[in-house]
Design a protein around this motif. Structure first.
Motif, PDB file in Angstrom:
ATOM      1  N   ARG A 109       0.763  -1.345   0.015  1.00 56.75           N
ATOM      2  CA  ARG A 109      -0.110  -0.008  -0.079  1.00 56.75           C
ATOM      3  C   ARG A 109       0.923   1.168   0.087  1.00 56.75           C
ATOM      4  NH1 ARG A 109      -3.335   1.725   3.470  1.00 56.75           N
ATOM      5  NH2 ARG A 109      -2.822   0.935   5.134  1.00 56.75           N
ATOM      6  N   ARG A 112       2.019   1.804  -3.706  1.00 53.27           N
ATOM      7  CA  ARG A 112       0.806   2.040  -4.538  1.00 53.27           C
ATOM      8  C   ARG A 112       0.624   3.562  -4.286  1.00 53.27           C
ATOM      9  NH1 ARG A 112      -3.868  -2.466  -3.580  1.00 53.27           N
ATOM     10  NH2 ARG A 112      -2.992  -4.123  -4.994  1.00 53.27           N
ATOM     11  N   VAL A 143      -3.269   9.546   2.776  1.00 58.35           N
ATOM     12  CA  VAL A 143      -3.152   8.177   2.898  1.00 58.35           C
ATOM     13  C   VAL A 143      -1.481   7.908   3.087  1.00 58.35           C
ATOM     14  CG1 VAL A 143      -2.988   7.313   0.436  1.00 58.35           C
ATOM     15  CG2 VAL A 143      -3.671   5.830   2.213  1.00 58.35           C
ATOM     16  N   HIS A 144      -0.683   8.678   2.431  1.00 55.00           N
ATOM     17  CA  HIS A 144       0.710   8.325   2.502  1.00 55.00           C
ATOM     18  C   HIS A 144       1.477   9.530   3.109  1.00 55.00           C
ATOM     19  CE1 HIS A 144       0.369   5.393  -0.690  1.00 55.00           C
ATOM     20  NE2 HIS A 144      -0.388   6.213  -1.328  1.00 55.00           N
TER      21      HIS A 144
ATOM     22  N   PHE B 268      -7.856   1.603  -5.047  1.00 61.12           N
ATOM     23  CA  PHE B 268      -6.717   0.558  -4.531  1.00 61.12           C
ATOM     24  C   PHE B 268      -5.447   1.072  -4.983  1.00 61.12           C
ATOM     25  CE2 PHE B 268     -10.160  -2.874  -3.758  1.00 61.12           C
ATOM     26  CZ  PHE B 268      -9.789  -2.953  -2.598  1.00 61.12           C
ATOM     27  N   GLY B 271      -3.432   3.290  -3.046  1.00 61.77           N
ATOM     28  CA  GLY B 271      -3.003   2.910  -1.812  1.00 61.77           C
ATOM     29  C   GLY B 271      -3.996   2.794  -0.516  1.00 61.77           C
ATOM     30  N   LEU B 272      -4.968   2.925  -0.757  1.00 62.07           N
ATOM     31  CA  LEU B 272      -6.188   3.116   0.427  1.00 62.07           C
ATOM     32  C   LEU B 272      -5.988   1.720   0.994  1.00 62.07           C
ATOM     33  CD1 LEU B 272      -9.112   5.110  -1.003  1.00 62.07           C
ATOM     34  CD2 LEU B 272      -6.984   6.093   0.158  1.00 62.07           C
ATOM     35  N   HIS B 273      -6.505   1.648   2.196  1.00 64.50           N
ATOM     36  CA  HIS B 273      -6.689   0.343   3.162  1.00 64.50           C
ATOM     37  C   HIS B 273      -7.892   0.023   2.401  1.00 64.50           C
ATOM     38  CE1 HIS B 273      -7.457  -2.440   6.130  1.00 64.50           C
ATOM     39  NE2 HIS B 273      -6.204  -2.161   6.558  1.00 64.50           N
ATOM     40  N   PRO B 274      -8.066  -1.371   2.311  1.00 64.17           N
ATOM     41  CA  PRO B 274      -9.172  -2.335   1.580  1.00 64.17           C
ATOM     42  C   PRO B 274     -10.489  -1.749   2.508  1.00 64.17           C
ATOM     43  CG  PRO B 274      -7.395  -3.569   1.995  1.00 64.17           C
ATOM     44  CD  PRO B 274      -6.945  -2.497   2.436  1.00 64.17           C
ATOM     45  N   ARG B 276     -11.154   0.951   3.772  1.00 63.43           N
ATOM     46  CA  ARG B 276     -11.641   2.174   3.523  1.00 63.43           C
ATOM     47  C   ARG B 276     -12.481   2.034   2.179  1.00 63.43           C
ATOM     48  NH1 ARG B 276     -10.955   7.846   4.859  1.00 63.43           N
ATOM     49  NH2 ARG B 276     -11.348   9.120   2.982  1.00 63.43           N
ATOM     50  N   LEU B 280     -16.026   2.833   2.537  1.00 65.02           N
ATOM     51  CA  LEU B 280     -16.569   4.212   2.308  1.00 65.02           C
ATOM     52  C   LEU B 280     -16.885   4.328   0.697  1.00 65.02           C
ATOM     53  CD1 LEU B 280     -16.384   7.177   3.427  1.00 65.02           C
ATOM     54  CD2 LEU B 280     -14.317   7.309   2.306  1.00 65.02           C
TER      55      LEU B 280
END
Lengths: 348, 365
Positions: A109, A112, A143-144, B268, B271-274, B276, B280
């Motif tokens: 993640r 990404r 997120v990053h 995805f 890089g978002l958490h699954p 979320r 969401l």
């Protein structure tokens, strides 16, 4: 148009002495279709060097999009599966490469969007329709990076301004449907680049746009590219490749068929498939009524690929051995790579 | 968009008139109306006291008939009579019940809370269970959990709520099997109706008034809750069953459809958490079709269900409506119908408003 475009452009040759930012090695991707495993990408290898624009060309079904998505493990599983290979990413040229395919999910993640970002073909559907554009760009920052909401918002607005969205601050609170296709693709680019990734993978970014918008989007991508940042441009549009790419990977039947600089490839195509592709382009100044060359036959379905050379069913220079023996990717003296028996001697 | 909703509200008027006029006309020509009932009463009275009066069979005084005709506007053309009713309605007068000899407004207001209680509880529970269940089913699509829950849901779906109600009563309400729940009613009406454990909490003398009558309001707080819940379980279960299958499957399909969308891949790729991405990005889109059902449920929630209330002997709006149809209690039938129609029409508009609120793409012209 393609010829002249190549002529005008000073092709940037990659600094091949530097370590590649991304090395794809023997990538194999399979899909389960009605209880049968079908290989969509059958052992693909290529490098992406810092600062270059690498084109991946091929017809629909050649495996180019699947290859690109696999680099971020975005293949839907099931039915897909990355069955083998490595995707090695280097943060800087002296850093140890990490294999994206082996990363634990949380580290994946972090790659990404932050190290490798992607934009897609359909700007109309690639954005979430029920959230504002500002929220979606902001989210990519949050997120990053450890920044607060206000800072993320400021970054989003700044990025939207940079990609050429007028009145960006106000438009943060607009929804995707309030933007045109070209503007949405700009938003996608802003979203992808907001964390300054090293690599931007663009999967047919202009296919769904009209021609003038296409040119603007490609121009924008070139403008936004930093010195060490690379772009992987996936397309079936040879004109785009000629105009924008430094090096080109030609794919067919889930395999790399030819690799070379855009200049070499357009002036001196080696693989019969590449030759066929170039010959099928309408030339400027061609006589009216002159027939376009077409590669005979259709792209074989990936469920029925030939045993030998993947192109043997349509090749104009096919030999007997092509049907049974798949040629290796021959490396020629000038660094070009060709998967064809005709170049066996030249490679030695 | 405001113009659109103003237009929608204006359209309520002709629709309402259409619905009530048709119902009024049908009601008036169905046999068994007040005049028939008067005649029947006279005939019954004559049969009993036939010996003493003798002679004219089943006759009622002409004046009485005329008076009744006048009272029910039966002497006028049906449309004229309807206009009288509509005129009363506009001034807030729903008329008087022929059976109860009470104003219809009062009858309705008394029963509203009862119907709303059951309707709302069932409705909230249905959403509370269906939404998570639908999500889990979508995420576990194709597993045995998915299969068996679908099978159960569809069995429930294919049996009407009142039929399930009857079955539940047979099995759980003191029939031949278990005596866990009461046979019906909204709350206990006497000390001995209370569940045994609640009886043990209360002294009978404490819950009686000066005349020795049971007063539910005098129960302790916990006893009230227990007694209310005890009466609620079975009917609410039946209320839920109706919308349960539709909601769950709608949730599941909607979620699965959205999971395959391009914007999910984008999320995805960022890089978002699954968590979320699913809860969401995907969920927000998947809830759109469910949320629009909220408005349409208004009439069910508020006006009760004719048959379920009947099965469980709940004296709510539904039962009032049903019994009044049987009794040909014109004023009550029309009153309940008018309320139902209004709720449905307003509910539909509410659905559209909700739709516009949650989906930014929707712009009504």
């Amino acid at each position: 148009m393609t010829e002249s475009a190549v002529e005008d452009q000073t092709t940037r040759l990659p600094d091949q002495s530097a370590s590649p930012t991304l090395s794809v090695r023997d990538l194999v991707v399979r899909f389960e279709i009605e209880k049968n495993w079908v290989t969509a990408v059958g052992g693909v290898s290529f490098d992406v060097f810092p600062g270059e624009v690498l084109g991946i060309v091929g017809e629909s079904g050649s495996g180019k999009s699947v290859t690109a998505m696999s680099a971020l493990r975005l293949i839907p599983q099931p039915p897909g599966e990355i069955a083998g290979g490595q995707v090695l990413y280097r943060e800087s040229s002296d850093a140890e490469p990490i294999d994206v395919l082996q990363l634990p999910y949380d580290e994946l993640r972090r790659v990404r969007g932050n190290e490798i970002a992607m934009i897609f073909q359909e700007p109309m559907t690639a954005l979430n329709p029920v959230f504002t554009v500002g929220m979606q760009v902001r989210e990519a920052v949050l997120v990053h990076e450890k920044v607060d909401r206000a800072e993320a918002n400021r970054r989003a607005a700044e990025m939207l301004t940079r990609v050429g969205i007028p009145d960006a601050e106000k438009r943060l609170s607009d929804y995707p449907h309030q933007f045109s296709g070209g503007m949405r693709q700009r938003v996608m680019i802003a979203m992808a680049l907001v964390c300054q990734p090293k690599i931007l993978v663009a999967d047919e970014p202009t296919t769904a746009l009209d021609v003038t918008t296409q040119a603007q989007i490609l121009e924008l991508m070139a403008e936004m590219q930093g010195r060490d940042e690379s772009i992987v441009l996936i397309t079936h549009d040879l004109a785009v490749v000629a105009e924008r790419c430094d090096r080109v990977v030609v794919m067919y039947g889930g395999k790399v068929q030819e690799v070379g600089t855009a200049r070499d490839l357009f002036h001196h195509p080696k693989h019969p498939y590449t030759k066929g592709l170039l010959a099928s382009l309408p030339a400027v100044g061609a006589k009216k009524g002159e027939r376009l060359h077409a590669i005979p036959g259709n792209v074989p379905s990936i469920t029925q690929l030939p045993v030998g050379c993947k192109f043997c069913t349509r090749c104009e220079e096919v030999m007997d051995r092509c049907h049974t023996e798949e040629p290796p990717l021959h490396v020629l003296d000038d660094g070009r790579e060709v998967r064809c028996h005709l170049f066996e001697d030249e490679a030695k | 968009m405001t113009a659109y909703f103003v237009r929608r509200f204006l359209l309520v008027v002709p629709t309402f008139i259409g619905v009530t006029l048709i119902a009024y006309t049908i009601m008036r020509y169905v046999p068994g109306g007040p005049l028939d009932q008067l005649k029947m009463q006279a005939r019954a009275a004559q049969a009993e006291g036939g010996a003493s009066i003798g002679g004219e069979a089943g006759a009622i005084p002409e004046e009485a008939l005329e008076a009744a005709k006048k009272a029910f506007h039966l002497d006028k053309h049906v449309v004229v009579a309807y206009v009288y009713w509509l005129g009363d309605l506009v001034t807030g007068n729903l008329g008087e019940s022929y059976f109860f000899q009470e104003p219809v407004g009062k009858l309705v207001v008394e029963r509203f809370p009862i119907s709303i209680f059951f309707g709302l509880t069932g409705f909230v529970l249905a959403y509370l269970i269906s939404v998570p269940l639908g999500i889990v089913k979508a995420l576990k699509h194709g597993t045995s959990f998915d299969f068996f829950s679908s099978a159960t849901i569809f069995i429930g779906y294919s049996i009407p709520g009142w039929a399930i109600g009857t079955l539940l009563l047979v099995f759980f309400a003191g029939g031949e099997f278990y005596d866990w729940f009461p046979l019906g009613g909204f709350r206990s009406t006497s000390y001995f109706e209370l569940p045994e454990f609640v009886q043990s909490w209360e002294d009978p003398a404490d819950v009686e008034d000066d005349f020795g009558r049971f007063r539910w309001n005098r129960l302790g707080y916990l006893s009230k809750v227990a007694d209310q819940l005890w009466h609620t379980v079975l009917p609410v279960f039946c209320y839920m069953m109706g919308s349960f299958a539709t909601l769950t499957i709608l949730m599941k399909n909607s979620l699965m459809e959205n999971i395959g969308q391009d914007y999910v891949r984008t999320a995805f790729a960022k890089g978002l958490h699954p968590r979320r991405v699913i809860f969401l990005h995907v969920l927000r889109n998947s809830l759109i079709p469910l949320a629009t059902g909220l408005g349409r449920a208004l009439s069910i929630v508020m006006a009760g269900s004719y048959l379920i209330e009947l099965v469980f002997n709940i004296d709510g709006l539904g039962m009032l409506g049903f019994n009044s149809i049987v009794r040909r209690d014109y004023a009550v039938v029309m009153g309940v119908l008018a309320i139902n129609t209004m709720l449905t029409l307003v509910g539909n508009i509410l659905s559209d408003v909700l739709y516009a609120l949650i989906d930014p793409r929707i712009r009504f012209q």
